[in-house]
Motif scaffolding. Structure first.
Motif, PDB file in Angstrom:
ATOM      1  N   MET A 162     -10.925  12.777  -5.855  1.00 52.95           N
ATOM      2  CA  MET A 162      -9.626  12.218  -6.230  1.00 52.95           C
ATOM      3  C   MET A 162      -8.628  12.539  -5.127  1.00 52.95           C
ATOM      4  O   MET A 162      -8.705  13.599  -4.505  1.00 52.95           O
ATOM      5  N   HIS A 163      -7.730  11.593  -4.863  1.00 50.48           N
ATOM      6  CA  HIS A 163      -6.680  11.779  -3.862  1.00 50.48           C
ATOM      7  C   HIS A 163      -5.333  11.670  -4.573  1.00 50.48           C
ATOM      8  O   HIS A 163      -5.045  10.657  -5.205  1.00 50.48           O
ATOM      9  N   ARG A 164      -4.535  12.710  -4.452  1.00 50.00           N
ATOM     10  CA  ARG A 164      -3.284  12.811  -5.215  1.00 50.00           C
ATOM     11  C   ARG A 164      -2.162  11.895  -4.730  1.00 50.00           C
ATOM     12  O   ARG A 164      -1.329  11.471  -5.521  1.00 50.00           O
ATOM     13  N   LEU A 165      -2.092  11.614  -3.415  1.00 52.49           N
ATOM     14  CA  LEU A 165      -0.891  11.012  -2.849  1.00 52.49           C
ATOM     15  C   LEU A 165      -0.965   9.523  -2.556  1.00 52.49           C
ATOM     16  O   LEU A 165       0.073   8.888  -2.418  1.00 52.49           O
ATOM     17  N   THR A 166      -2.143   8.983  -2.387  1.00 54.03           N
ATOM     18  CA  THR A 166      -2.239   7.648  -1.810  1.00 54.03           C
ATOM     19  C   THR A 166      -3.138   6.711  -2.589  1.00 54.03           C
ATOM     20  O   THR A 166      -4.076   7.150  -3.257  1.00 54.03           O
ATOM     21  N   HIS A 167      -2.832   5.422  -2.481  1.00 55.67           N
ATOM     22  CA  HIS A 167      -3.821   4.415  -2.828  1.00 55.67           C
ATOM     23  C   HIS A 167      -5.026   4.636  -1.915  1.00 55.67           C
ATOM     24  O   HIS A 167      -4.891   5.202  -0.824  1.00 55.67           O
ATOM     25  N   GLN A 168      -6.166   4.156  -2.305  1.00 52.41           N
ATOM     26  CA  GLN A 168      -7.312   4.098  -1.399  1.00 52.41           C
ATOM     27  C   GLN A 168      -8.018   2.780  -1.675  1.00 52.41           C
ATOM     28  O   GLN A 168      -8.424   2.508  -2.808  1.00 52.41           O
TER      29      GLN A 168
ATOM     30  N   ARG B 257      -4.839   7.134   3.605  1.00 54.38           N
ATOM     31  CA  ARG B 257      -3.790   7.885   4.291  1.00 54.38           C
ATOM     32  C   ARG B 257      -4.454   8.780   5.330  1.00 54.38           C
ATOM     33  O   ARG B 257      -5.461   9.439   5.046  1.00 54.38           O
ATOM     34  N   HIS B 258      -3.905   8.818   6.531  1.00 58.37           N
ATOM     35  CA  HIS B 258      -4.475   9.589   7.630  1.00 58.37           C
ATOM     36  C   HIS B 258      -4.711  11.048   7.239  1.00 58.37           C
ATOM     37  O   HIS B 258      -5.798  11.587   7.446  1.00 58.37           O
ATOM     38  N   SER B 259      -3.740  11.693   6.649  1.00 59.62           N
ATOM     39  CA  SER B 259      -3.890  13.111   6.299  1.00 59.62           C
ATOM     40  C   SER B 259      -4.888  13.316   5.159  1.00 59.62           C
ATOM     41  O   SER B 259      -5.530  14.371   5.074  1.00 59.62           O
TER      42      SER B 259
ATOM     43  N   PHE C 225       0.841  -1.192   0.000  1.00 56.16           N
ATOM     44  CA  PHE C 225       0.000   0.000   0.000  1.00 56.16           C
ATOM     45  C   PHE C 225       0.875   1.241   0.000  1.00 56.16           C
ATOM     46  O   PHE C 225       1.724   1.420   0.864  1.00 56.16           O
ATOM     47  N   ASP C 226       0.678   2.107  -0.978  1.00 62.03           N
ATOM     48  CA  ASP C 226       1.489   3.312  -1.152  1.00 62.03           C
ATOM     49  C   ASP C 226       0.754   4.517  -0.569  1.00 62.03           C
ATOM     50  O   ASP C 226      -0.304   4.903  -1.047  1.00 62.03           O
ATOM     51  N   THR C 227       1.313   5.121   0.491  1.00 61.23           N
ATOM     52  CA  THR C 227       0.708   6.314   1.077  1.00 61.23           C
ATOM     53  C   THR C 227       1.343   7.600   0.569  1.00 61.23           C
ATOM     54  O   THR C 227       1.027   8.679   1.063  1.00 61.23           O
ATOM     55  N   GLY C 228       2.236   7.517  -0.391  1.00 57.87           N
ATOM     56  CA  GLY C 228       2.803   8.719  -0.974  1.00 57.87           C
ATOM     57  C   GLY C 228       4.279   8.884  -0.675  1.00 57.87           C
ATOM     58  O   GLY C 228       4.846   8.199   0.172  1.00 57.87           O
ATOM     59  N   ALA C 229       4.890   9.833  -1.372  1.00 53.16           N
ATOM     60  CA  ALA C 229       6.337  10.029  -1.313  1.00 53.16           C
ATOM     61  C   ALA C 229       6.846  10.364   0.082  1.00 53.16           C
ATOM     62  O   ALA C 229       7.939   9.959   0.455  1.00 53.16           O
ATOM     63  N   ASP C 230       6.076  11.114   0.871  1.00 51.21           N
ATOM     64  CA  ASP C 230       6.557  11.485   2.206  1.00 51.21           C
ATOM     65  C   ASP C 230       6.226  10.441   3.263  1.00 51.21           C
ATOM     66  O   ASP C 230       6.550  10.619   4.434  1.00 51.21           O
ATOM     67  N   GLY C 231       5.570   9.340   2.859  1.00 50.97           N
ATOM     68  CA  GLY C 231       5.347   8.227   3.773  1.00 50.97           C
ATOM     69  C   GLY C 231       4.381   8.513   4.904  1.00 50.97           C
ATOM     70  O   GLY C 231       4.541   7.981   5.990  1.00 50.97           O
ATOM     71  N   GLY C 232       3.372   9.329   4.685  1.00 51.57           N
ATOM     72  CA  GLY C 232       2.376   9.576   5.725  1.00 51.57           C
ATOM     73  C   GLY C 232       1.743   8.272   6.184  1.00 51.57           C
ATOM     74  O   GLY C 232       1.684   7.301   5.426  1.00 51.57           O
ATOM     75  N   PRO C 233       1.267   8.220   7.438  1.00 48.65           N
ATOM     76  CA  PRO C 233       0.741   6.957   7.955  1.00 48.65           C
ATOM     77  C   PRO C 233      -0.559   6.536   7.272  1.00 48.65           C
ATOM     78  O   PRO C 233      -1.376   7.368   6.892  1.00 48.65           O
TER      79      PRO C 233
END
Length: 177
Positions: free
Chosen positions: A74-80, A144-146, A46-54
């Motif tokens: 749409m969510h730019r940073l993470t799988h959902q 992703r939490h954020s 599971f990819d939460t994005g480049a900065d690795g948010g939880p």
């Protein structure tokens, strides 16, 4: 535009992300473990994005059975990931991104049977509806939490999202019954 609801399969869903729990797909995955007590097999990192948010696990109660689709998120940073667990099946509406807007030419709807799920890729526009338009469905969501906090602020406080976008559709879209 009438949008047919297609059966879910890994190949049909591949432009938008991954199907999770597909038996034929799991049979070929590694690493895996099987014993009389349990089986497990890797399916998705599971990819939460480049900065690795939880990552965050949510329980979502879906109640929208409307056949009209008038906006997508749409969510730019993470799988959902969405997996219907209780109450019935879902319809996942998806399309690709074109310059921060839904690419209507790629708009599709998929039947998500209870117990199978999908992991939408970052940048996948989407909406979720009930298949049986009257029965609520509880789903497990991994995100992703954020991203959750960003979407909640957009919906409750009408803020501009940093990680997420909401866009009205430029045409009228109805799910086929």
């Amino acid at each position: 535009m009438m949008l047919p609801i297609a059966p879910l399969s890994p190949s049909a869903f591949s432009p938008y992300g991954k199907v999770m729990g597909w038996p034929e797909d799991l049979a070929r995955r590694e690493p895996r473990h099987s014993s009389p007590a349990s089986d497990f097999v890797h399916q998705l990192s599971f990819d939460t994005g480049a900065d690795g948010g939880p990552a965050e696990v949510l329980w979502v109660n879906y109640r929208d059975g409307a056949s009209r689709i008038d906006r997508l998120e749409m969510h730019r940073l993470t799988h959902q990931a969405v997996v219907p667990i209780h109450g019935g099946d879902l319809v996942q509406i998806v399309c690709l991104d074109r310059d921060d807007a839904p690419d209507i030419d790629s708009l599709r709807a998929f039947h998500l049977p209870q117990g199978l799920g999908i992991a939408m890729s970052p940048g996948c526009w989407h909406a979720t509806r009930l298949l049986d338009r009257e029965s609520p469905v509880t789903a497990l969501m991994l995100t992703r939490h954020s991203t959750t906090r960003d979407l909640v602020a957009m919906l409750n406080e009408h803020t501009t999202g940093r990680e997420s976008l909401l866009r009205p559709l430029s045409i009228t879209v109805e799910l086929e019954a």
